[in-house]
Design an enzyme around this catalytic site. Sequence first.
Site, PDB file in Angstrom:
ATOM      1  CD  GLU A 150      -2.606  -1.720   0.295  1.00 18.21           C
ATOM      2  OE1 GLU A 150      -2.677  -1.013  -0.706  1.00 18.21           O
ATOM      3  OE2 GLU A 150      -3.238  -2.791   0.420  1.00 18.21           O
ATOM      4  CG  LEU A 151       2.744   3.095  -2.856  1.00 17.01           C
ATOM      5  CD1 LEU A 151       2.534   4.370  -3.679  1.00 17.01           C
ATOM      6  CD2 LEU A 151       4.061   2.439  -3.258  1.00 17.01           C
TER       7      LEU A 151
END
Length: 405
Positions: A150-151
């Site tokens: 999800e960065l």
Amino acid sequence: MSQRQIMLYLHVHQPARVSPYTAFDIGMRHDYFKDTDEVSNEAIFRKVAEKSYLPTNRMLLELLRSQPKFALSLSITGTFLEQCEAWGEDVLRSFQELVATGRVEIVAETYYHSLAFFYSRFEFEKQVLMHREKVQKLFGVTPRVFRNTELAYNNELAEWADEAGYQGIIAEGWDEVLGWRSPNYVYTAPGIKRLKLLLKNYRLSDDIAFRFSNQHWAEWPLTSEKYITWLDAINDDEKLINLCMDYETFGEHQWEAHGIFDFMKAWIPKWLEHDDHSFVTASEAATGHEPADVVSVERTITWADTERDLSAWLGNSMQQEALRHLYDLEDDVLRSHNLQLISDWRLLQTSDHVYYMCTKWFTDGDVHAYFSPYGSPYDAFIYFMNAVRDIRFRLMQVASGEEIR
């Protein structure tokens, strides 16, 4: 105009979704991810393969063959690769064709698309190693740049990635972190030896990933000429533009009928007509630029929702309890040495499971509902927790010396 580079990064992932698993199933069956009429992982995979993966890979291969200055980077989760091996050898071959060109780089990540970094450093590092070995086996390459699930990013992750020897790390170019600075530079983190920070230009990325087919958007329709105008309007001293989006942008989130493939096949060659324009891989972006500044990220940022934090996955008590109970089982699960039990436990770590439990409303809530296969966030929580309870039941069998599946 001076040299201008684009780092195009696409993320490929499919979770193993939990089927409707009731309290009556606990202790009776352990196939949490079994395909049913309500939730079919194989059917979803094949649907997205036909709409997105296969046509996108054909488009990208055509661009790679016709445009010598075109390159891109991919992150491909282990769960997706397992699904390819089970249901999509044609999909896997199409990705292997891309990597074989030498201008498509694979980025490192957690095998199970998990949030393990925030719960167990041992498990996190194990999954990163598993992913590296899977990529080496299937593609014959070793990732040199890292992206977390999800960065999700902070200074502590930068320190880990630097010590692990990665050349770069990809994160969200969020305004609250950058302040007056632009995402169109390479940065570094506090106290880092060599790691480069590649920040997503979320506005230009989201113009394609989210807004492309929105007829209520003031800039609709987005044409190749208009998009290139926006790219060219960036200041000359901003040398690198990081465009980051999900693979399913092409054909799934933005349908072929809306012109997304034609748009990509138009703007990329047109932009490359300029002698000073090129595309680079993530490692080329990291090694080809000196850091413009140090960016400190003490509070974790992600790509998601208006807050750009972990609240999409940990914003309510259901999500928090689900992951707490799951990771509390780590020591006992690993000590069991039961490969199927360990695999099931790791598949439950996939961040999508708690994303489906999100209870946000309005725009962000609509996005969560779009991705969820369940009727409500509460259904997602109940099925998940029942599976966790069954994991605990299987561990009791181990403790009593019973043979488990």
